[in-house]
Each structure stands twice: as C-alpha cells, then as structure tokens.
Design a protein around this motif. Structure first.
Motif, short mmCIF file in Angstrom:
data_model
loop_
_atom_site.label_atom_id
_atom_site.label_comp_id
_atom_site.label_asym_id
_atom_site.label_seq_id
_atom_site.Cartn_x
_atom_site.Cartn_y
_atom_site.Cartn_z
N GLN A 213 0.82 -1.21 0.00
CA GLN A 213 0.00 0.00 0.00
C GLN A 213 0.85 1.26 0.00
N ALA A 214 2.11 1.13 0.41
CA ALA A 214 3.03 2.27 0.36
C ALA A 214 3.24 2.76 -1.07
N ARG A 215 2.93 1.93 -2.06
CA ARG A 215 3.16 2.28 -3.47
C ARG A 215 1.87 2.22 -4.28
N LYS A 216 0.74 2.41 -3.61
CA LYS A 216 -0.56 2.29 -4.27
C LYS A 216 -1.41 3.50 -3.93
N GLY A 217 -2.24 3.94 -4.87
CA GLY A 217 -3.16 5.04 -4.61
C GLY A 217 -2.42 6.34 -4.36
N ALA A 218 -2.78 7.03 -3.30
CA ALA A 218 -2.11 8.28 -2.92
C ALA A 218 -0.81 7.93 -2.21
N ILE A 219 0.30 8.00 -2.94
CA ILE A 219 1.58 7.55 -2.41
C ILE A 219 2.21 8.67 -1.59
N SER A 220 2.66 8.35 -0.39
CA SER A 220 3.21 9.34 0.52
C SER A 220 4.73 9.22 0.59
N SER A 221 5.33 10.05 1.44
CA SER A 221 6.78 10.02 1.62
C SER A 221 7.24 8.73 2.29
N TRP A 222 6.32 7.92 2.80
CA TRP A 222 6.75 6.66 3.41
C TRP A 222 7.44 5.76 2.39
N LYS A 223 7.18 5.99 1.11
CA LYS A 223 7.87 5.21 0.08
C LYS A 223 9.38 5.35 0.23
N ALA A 224 9.85 6.50 0.66
CA ALA A 224 11.28 6.70 0.88
C ALA A 224 11.73 6.13 2.22
N PHE A 225 10.84 6.17 3.22
CA PHE A 225 11.20 5.69 4.55
C PHE A 225 11.20 4.16 4.64
N ALA A 226 10.38 3.48 3.82
CA ALA A 226 10.24 2.02 3.94
C ALA A 226 11.56 1.27 3.80
N PRO A 227 12.38 1.53 2.76
CA PRO A 227 13.67 0.83 2.70
C PRO A 227 14.62 1.25 3.81
N ALA A 228 14.51 2.50 4.27
CA ALA A 228 15.33 2.94 5.40
C ALA A 228 14.99 2.13 6.65
N HIS A 229 13.71 1.87 6.82
CA HIS A 229 13.28 1.06 7.96
C HIS A 229 13.85 -0.36 7.84
N ALA A 230 13.81 -0.92 6.62
CA ALA A 230 14.34 -2.27 6.43
C ALA A 230 15.83 -2.33 6.73
N GLY A 231 16.58 -1.31 6.31
CA GLY A 231 18.01 -1.29 6.61
C GLY A 231 18.28 -1.15 8.09
N LYS A 232 17.51 -0.30 8.76
CA LYS A 232 17.66 -0.11 10.21
C LYS A 232 17.34 -1.41 10.94
N VAL A 233 16.28 -2.09 10.53
CA VAL A 233 15.92 -3.37 11.13
C VAL A 233 17.03 -4.40 10.91
N GLY A 234 17.62 -4.38 9.71
CA GLY A 234 18.70 -5.32 9.42
C GLY A 234 19.89 -5.14 10.35
N ILE A 235 20.26 -3.88 10.61
CA ILE A 235 21.36 -3.60 11.54
C ILE A 235 21.02 -4.12 12.93
N GLU A 236 19.83 -3.80 13.40
CA GLU A 236 19.43 -4.22 14.74
C GLU A 236 19.36 -5.74 14.85
N ALA A 237 18.93 -6.41 13.77
CA ALA A 237 18.86 -7.87 13.77
C ALA A 237 20.25 -8.48 13.93
N VAL A 238 21.23 -7.93 13.22
CA VAL A 238 22.60 -8.44 13.34
C VAL A 238 23.12 -8.23 14.76
N ASP A 239 22.84 -7.07 15.32
CA ASP A 239 23.30 -6.78 16.69
C ASP A 239 22.74 -7.82 17.67
N ARG A 240 21.45 -8.11 17.56
CA ARG A 240 20.85 -9.09 18.48
C ARG A 240 21.44 -10.49 18.25
N ALA A 241 21.59 -10.85 16.97
CA ALA A 241 22.14 -12.18 16.67
C ALA A 241 23.57 -12.31 17.19
N MET A 242 24.36 -11.25 17.10
CA MET A 242 25.72 -11.28 17.63
C MET A 242 25.72 -11.48 19.14
#
Length: 513
Positions: A213-242
């Motif tokens: 839905q981030a890329r459907k209908g009235a598209i908001s600035s979250w389209k830019a934030f969504a991959p940033a969130h995924a990258g941030k989550v990836g960093i935090e996931a590695v930290d926890r796994a370590m």
C-alpha cells in the motif's frame, strides 16, 4: 545468465514445510544465504568498480534531496542520537548511532527515486544496501576492503531473491528482500559465523514484511522511509544475533512462515538461485541506474517520448494535434504505473510527487512536451497544473502487450526489456509508432552509464549544495576505498555547508530531541 558473465548458480527449491517435517537447518534458505555470505571468495575488479559507481550514485541523489522535507525529518531524528565514535549522516559532521545514520542516509538516497534498480520476478533498488553497511562500517572501524566484500554480498542476495521470489503478486512490498540482504552483507563485512548470520537474516525478514500500500493510490513520503526502515531493522537484527539471540525458523519455509501466509501459500515452490561456493558475487553487474528521477519502468518511455517529440513536431508542427497515445507495455508497467492500476490519483494534478512519479501517463506527457526530465521542475505543482499538460496527460493510456510481458520476464539479458511501444494517433488520423526496449542509460542502451556518467551525475546534482573541493575530496575517497584502513571510512560522507542546510524546511519537534 547476466549482462556480464556466466556463473555457476545453484537453484534452490523453496517451499512451505509442516512443523512435523524432517527439515534440517542446513536446508533452510536463510542458512544457504548465510553460507553464501561467509564464502571468502575475493571481489573481482569489475564488481568493485561498479560498487564504487553506486556509492557515487547514492551520494549524487542524496545531494539533490538533502533539503527535502522527508530527508530533513530523517536527518533530525538521526541527529538526536549522537555517538562519540559513530557513523556519519549525509551532509553533517560528527558521529551518530549507526542504525539512525543508516536511517537518515537511506531516506536521502531513496527520496527522489533516482538510484539503481533491478527488475525480475520482483522489484528492487539494491543501492538501498549501501547506507546501512557504510554506517556499520564507520561505527565499527571496518576497512574499505571489507565494506566492499559486504556490499557485494548484499547486492548478490537481494538480486537473487528478486530473481526467484515474487512479492508483489501477493501485495508484499519489495523491501522484504532488502532486510535479509542487509543482514547477510553485514555478516560478510564483519566476518561473522554462519549461525549468527542465519539468525540475523530470519529476524530481518520477519520484521520487514509489509504490504505494498506504500506504493498504491495516494503515495506518501513513506515510500522513501520504507527501505530505510528495512536497513535499520537489518542492523538491529545483526546486533541481536551477535549477542546470541535466535530467530523464527524456518522463516521462509515454516508452516506459519512467509511463504505459507504472505506469499504463494503452502502449495507454491519458488526457485531461488544462489552462487555456488567459490563463485564470485557479481550480481550488481546485472543491475542498472537511472538517468531520470522517476520509477524505473518509466525510464525507457521518457527516452522514447523525447525521441517521439521531434518526429511529431516535424510532421504536424504542434503536440496539440495528438488525439490519443496508447503505450503497449508489460503487465508490471501497466498495473503499477499505468492505467491498469485503476488509480484515479495517477491523473490528479494535485497528487503528491511520489504519486506522479508512479504515473506513466503524467511522466510521458511531460517528457513529450519538454524533451527531457528534471528531478524538481518536472514535478513542480505549476508543471502538473499546466492546462496543455493536463489535456495531453488524459489522452494517454497503457495496455498490456503479452510480448512486452514476456520480454520483461526473460532471463536472456539481450531480450529482457522494460520499455514500451507508443502508438500516437493524430487528429488527422495518421498514426506514428515507435518503441524502445531499454533506457538509454541501461548497459545495453544507447548511452550506457559508466564512471564518467556517474561522476557527471554527482557533480550536477550536488552543484548547489556541495563545494567543488568537497566534491573532489569525496570522489578521491571513493576511488581509494579498497585501500582505506580501519577508521578511515568517514571520508565516504559528503559534507554540506551548514548555511545550505539552514534552508531546509522547519520541522515540528517529535519524541527524539
């Protein structure tokens, strides 16, 4: 087969499994990806060169977006998390917590939809891997050569997942392939063990599966934030796994896992290619960047519109002689950015920039009138409201053509196409037909992007925000990346004069201060 080489790729059949099944961990897709991540194979020179190009490309589009509101918001959030020996935030001096620096830098990269792309079974912008890996490398004092190794892994994993696993057909956003790629790349960069990377991948995927839905209908600035969130989550996931934390397993194949409930269901099998042990990670060479700030499937149509513009003017003297334009294209293009989407917002002059970016009729109309595309002027409200533009815009429609759909999905790089055939009917009844398979900047296009073009893009897009001496310092740091020792990667940050940053929008305060 890719654009540049033939490699030994192992095809892995990935499907849902019952909890009672005998399904050992080493057969899990997350574990197989982790094994690719730990493979110590060297990064070849051609891959290294392209990775450097994409670092330049990301910096270019970050410079162009640095004063935009979403980028300002993300930057302010990051600046609220200072760390003495932390990562760098684009444009700013000082150190900040790696996951927040990655967040801000990823939004800057993604905001204008202007960096690299790979399209196959699904969509992706693999350059989204660069900010989180660079941030972690800066905070932990990683060597340049290890950053390059990690980036090669991230590109490889995301692109391989995109080749084999379609997300959009079940309306899952494409950043679900990004989280595991970030985790795998950080694992390579930090030389982590298979088990740690395996759990980081599982956590990252579990927390980055969201709807389209981030890329459907009235598209908001979250389209830019969504991959940033995924990258941030990836960093935090590695930290926890370590630190020894586990993950949902098997994350893709589990009875209540991603395939069973978010993708094709218990009866669906996906074929995911991964390089065999000892094979170089060269997937980045099959990706391509953008010359124009618009959704990738509009890149070739923009070039086509510019070419058609001259033909139409030569024949009839004016674009107002156009009665209709029908763009015959792939299913993906038709339903995502074309009239097959059914989104009325794609014809609304008051629509957001993000929505216009995903409106092929709008993009084609403006490119046809202007003979080019600009990342700011082409989206300006006064541009979208021009009466002759609105009139032409509403004359344009798209239809799916089975041949373009076939070429879109072709695994033969010579056949693979993301373009369209335009049929322009004039008021006189004359029909003008032209087509373009790939954008001019594509590796197989009329003017493929090489280092020269990447540097030109960087200089042009940062001209008004970065001093020439700082531009050259950054480019020299990128050229020397493979030789940078631990602690020297702060040089990959581009500094912007504070007086320029003062022109950014005023943002209300939030929770982080």
């Amino acid at each position: 087969m890719g654009l540049h080489s033939v490699r030994t790729m192992l095809m892995h059949a990935v499907r849902s499994r019952r909890s009672a099944d005998d399904f050992p961990r080493h057969e899990h897709l997350a574990y197989k990806i982790a094994e690719v991540a730990i493979d110590p194979i060297a990064v070849d020179p051609e891959t290294t060169e392209m990775l450097l190009n994409r670092i330049i490309d990301n910096a270019a589009v970050s410079g162009a977006s640095v004063l935009r509101r979403p980028v300002t918001v993300a930057r302010q959030q990051a600046l609220a998390h200072p760390v003495r020996h932390g990562a760098r935030v684009f444009g700013v001096d000082g150190g900040f917590s790696a996951e927040w620096a990655a967040w801000a830098n990823s939004v800057a990269v993604r905001e204008l939809d202007f960096h690299d792309t790979f399209l196959a079974a699904d969509y992706s912008h693999p350059g989204d891997n660069i900010p989180p890996l660079v941030a972690v490398a800066q905070q932990l004092g990683v060597r340049g050569a290890d950053l390059i190794r990690g980036l090669a892994t991230s590109y490889e994993i995301q692109i391989d997942l995109v080749r084999g696993m379609c997300l959009h057909e079940t309306k899952i956003d494409h950043v679900a392939h990004l989280g595991p790629a970030v985790a795998a790349g950080i694992g390579t960069m930090l030389r982590l063990d298979t088990e740690t990377i395996y759990h980081a991948i599982g956590q990252a995927l579990h927390l980055t599966t969201a709807t389209r839905q981030a890329r459907k209908g009235a598209i908001s600035s979250w389209k830019a934030f969504a991959p940033a969130h995924a990258g941030k989550v990836g960093i935090e996931a590695v930290d926890r796994a370590m630190r020894g934390e586990g993950s949902p397993a098997p994350i893709w194949e589990g009875e209540d896992g991603v395939i069973a409930w978010l993708l094709g269901g218990p009866d669906r099998t996906y074929q995911v290619p991964l390089p065999a042990r000892g094979e170089p990670k060269r997937a980045i060479l099959d990706s391509y960047t953008k010359q124009h700030s618009a959704e990738y499937q509009s890149q070739a149509p923009i070039d086509l519109a510019c070419r058609l513009r001259e033909r139409i003017r030569d024949l009839e003297g004016d674009l107002d002689q156009i009665a209709t334009i029908v763009l015959h294209t792939s299913h993906h293009t038709h339903v995502v950015i074309g009239t097959g989407s059914g989104d009325p917002q794609k014809f609304d002059p008051d629509a957001s920039r993000e929505t216009l970016d995903h409106s092929l009729p709008y993009v084609f109309a403006v490119a046809l009138q202007d003979g080019g595309w600009h990342h700011e002027r082409s989206y300006a409200p006064e541009r979208a409201h021009r009466l002759d533009t609105v009139e032409l815009w509403h004359k344009i429609s798209t239809v799916e053509d089975p041949e373009w759909t076939r070429r879109y999905h072709s695994t033969d790089p010579i056949e693979k196409a993301f373009g369209a055939r335009a049929e322009v009917t004039l008021k006189s009844g004359e029909v003008i037909v032209d087509e373009l398979a790939v954008a001019d900047a594509h590796p197989l296009g009329a003017r493929p992007f090489e280092r020269k073009q990447y540097v030109e893009k960087f200089i042009e897009l940062t001209e008004d925000v970065v001093e020439p001496s700082e531009q050259q310092r950054f480019l020299s740091a990128v050229d020397n990346l493979a030789n940078l020792e631990a602690g020297a990667l702060s040089g990959l940050n581009v500094l912007v004069d504070p007086r320029v940053l003062d022109k950014a929008p005023v943002i209300p305060s939030g929770i982080f201060r």
